[in-house]
Design a protein around this motif. Structure first.
Motif, PDB file in Angstrom:
ATOM      1  N   LEU A 122       0.848  -1.190   0.000  1.00  0.00           N
ATOM      2  CA  LEU A 122       0.000   0.000   0.000  1.00  0.00           C
ATOM      3  C   LEU A 122       0.883   1.238   0.000  1.00  0.00           C
ATOM      4  N   ALA A 123       0.449   2.275  -0.705  1.00  0.00           N
ATOM      5  CA  ALA A 123       1.184   3.544  -0.682  1.00  0.00           C
ATOM      6  C   ALA A 123       1.306   4.020   0.758  1.00  0.00           C
ATOM      7  N   GLY A 124       2.531   4.352   1.174  1.00  0.00           N
ATOM      8  CA  GLY A 124       2.789   4.775   2.555  1.00  0.00           C
ATOM      9  C   GLY A 124       3.533   3.722   3.366  1.00  0.00           C
ATOM     10  N   GLN A 125       3.634   2.501   2.828  1.00  0.00           N
ATOM     11  CA  GLN A 125       4.317   1.440   3.599  1.00  0.00           C
ATOM     12  C   GLN A 125       5.832   1.468   3.399  1.00  0.00           C
ATOM     13  N   ILE A 132       8.687   3.354   0.949  1.00  0.00           N
ATOM     14  CA  ILE A 132       8.647   3.221  -0.512  1.00  0.00           C
ATOM     15  C   ILE A 132       7.988   4.486  -1.042  1.00  0.00           C
ATOM     16  N   ILE A 133       8.656   5.172  -1.949  1.00  0.00           N
ATOM     17  CA  ILE A 133       8.116   6.473  -2.353  1.00  0.00           C
ATOM     18  C   ILE A 133       7.411   6.425  -3.702  1.00  0.00           C
ATOM     19  N   ASN A 134       7.469   5.273  -4.389  1.00  0.00           N
ATOM     20  CA  ASN A 134       6.686   5.155  -5.624  1.00  0.00           C
ATOM     21  C   ASN A 134       5.424   4.341  -5.339  1.00  0.00           C
ATOM     22  N   PRO A 135       4.359   4.606  -6.093  1.00  0.00           N
ATOM     23  CA  PRO A 135       3.095   3.910  -5.820  1.00  0.00           C
ATOM     24  C   PRO A 135       3.168   2.461  -6.279  1.00  0.00           C
ATOM     25  N   PRO A 136       2.268   1.612  -5.772  1.00  0.00           N
ATOM     26  CA  PRO A 136       2.255   0.208  -6.202  1.00  0.00           C
ATOM     27  C   PRO A 136       2.103   0.104  -7.714  1.00  0.00           C
ATOM     28  N   GLY A 137       2.630  -0.988  -8.276  1.00  0.00           N
ATOM     29  CA  GLY A 137       2.414  -1.224  -9.704  1.00  0.00           C
ATOM     30  C   GLY A 137       3.660  -1.171 -10.553  1.00  0.00           C
ATOM     31  N   SER A 138       4.837  -0.985  -9.951  1.00  0.00           N
ATOM     32  CA  SER A 138       6.082  -0.981 -10.730  1.00  0.00           C
ATOM     33  C   SER A 138       6.880  -2.247 -10.432  1.00  0.00           C
ATOM     34  N   ASP A 139       7.887  -2.532 -11.259  1.00  0.00           N
ATOM     35  CA  ASP A 139       8.740  -3.681 -10.969  1.00  0.00           C
ATOM     36  C   ASP A 139      10.014  -3.247 -10.228  1.00  0.00           C
ATOM     37  N   TYR A 140       9.936  -2.073  -9.611  1.00  0.00           N
ATOM     38  CA  TYR A 140      11.053  -1.599  -8.783  1.00  0.00           C
ATOM     39  C   TYR A 140      10.467  -0.822  -7.607  1.00  0.00           C
TER      40      TYR A 140
END
Ligand code: FAD
Ligand code: NAP
Length: 248
Positions: free
Chosen positions: A30-33, A52-60
């Motif tokens: 989840l965004a914010g974790q 994690i500063i990028n939103p879910p849905g990337s491969d990094y």
């Protein structure tokens, strides 16, 4: 459980502040974790938490970090270059997420995101998802740093403020004066009313959710001011308006 991640890119914001992109499959989050990064340093394994500063849905995953003088892990992270590997904990965890906020009428209309330093990270991820824009009429990000050159992602946040009339971006600088930026610590800006004046809206228990992240002193002093004004900590068993994550 641990996965091996590979550094694929880095950005240096100044001589201490840097972002790393790490190719790794951490599964859903989840965004914010946050995850933990771990390295073996002089035969000792050292693991630390990073949002994690990028939103879910990337491969990094992307993380923003600062080199703490005399810190154990952060100086070693600062040396990493594309191609280097690092251990990443899975799954991501943490409760500084929108799903922890009360839903429905009691959530209020306004979302306040208050961060110092690297703790802007979880809010970058949240702002990069659709949910806050759908749930809140107004969103204010107050980003506290010592100097203007320590505001990572400043251009991105300024651009977002231009695109989204719903969004107010308020940098708050403490060790220099800078045109167009607040010159105060976050709790002082709350106590004096200057943050609310610049945001153009007021903080009130009936229509505000406040998320605080970063320096524990900032969080402690801000909570004290907010609770004096009738806001309460947000707990699962007792919904309130103040949700926090301390970085140390
Ligand atoms: C849930 C969570 C999420 C975190 N996310 C991040 C993140 O996204 N980016 C990040 O840089 N750090 C983050 N941290 C802090 C991080 O885990 C490390 O503590 C930090 O990188 C320093 O590690 P170290 O081993 O070098 O020094 P440590 O021995 O861990 O820390 C030494 C001292 O450095 C100071 N310090 C630690 N972290 C910071 C910081 N971020 N900014 C300013 N001063 C600090 C504190 O005074 C601390 O006591 C997070 C911590 C937690 C608990
Ligand atoms: N060597 C250097 O030149 C140098 C320069 C910068 C940072 N660093 C190191 O880098 C690390 C990270 O520093 P950082 O600047 O990102 O994080 P930080 O020390 O947490 O400061 C970030 C912001 O939070 C404010 N703040 C600090 N304590 C607060 C409190 N109790 N209440 C409210 N606001 C508070 C700071 O204001 P104040 O400015 O009023 O403290 C600053 O605006 C630290 O270990 C630091 O020693 C070193």
């Amino acid at each position: 459980m641990w996965q091996v991640g590979k550094v694929i890119d880095r950005t240096d914001w100044n001589e201490r502040l840097f972002s790393l992109k790490i190719a790794v499959d951490i599964g859903p989050y989840l965004a914010g974790q946050f995850i933990k990064l771990a390295m073996s340093l002089q035969d000792k394994r050292v693991a630390r938490a990073y949002s994690i500063i990028n939103p879910p849905g990337s491969d990094y995953i992307e993380v923003l970090a600062v080199t703490v003088p005399d810190g154990q892990l952060s100086p070693a992270l600062h040396l990493l270059q594309p191609g280097d590997v690092i251990d990443v904990s899975v799954p991501a965890t943490g409760f500084l997420t929108l799903n922890e906020l009360p839903q429905g009428e009691i959530q209020g209309r306004h979302l306040w995101l208050l961060a110092t330093g690297t703790a802007v990270g979880p809010f970058l991820a949240i702002l990069d998802t659709a949910e806050p824009w759908q749930r809140f009429e107004k969103i204010v990000l107050v980003y506290g740093a010592r100097r203007a050159d320590e505001l990572a992602y400043f251009a991105k946040l300024q651009a977002l403020a231009m695109q989204r009339p719903q969004f107010r971006f308020l940098p708050a600088i403490t060790r220099e004066e800078h045109p167009g930026m607040l010159h105060c610590r976050i709790p002082d800006g709350l106590a004096s009313g200057s943050i609310e004046r610049h945001a153009g809206i007021s903080i009130a228990a009936a229509d505000s959710q406040i998320m605080l992240c970063g320096n524990p002193g900032m969080i402690r002093d801000s909570i004290s001011i907010l609770t004096d004004r009738g806001l309460r900590k947000n707990l699962r068993r007792a919904p309130g308006q103040i949700t926090t994550e301390k970085y140390w």
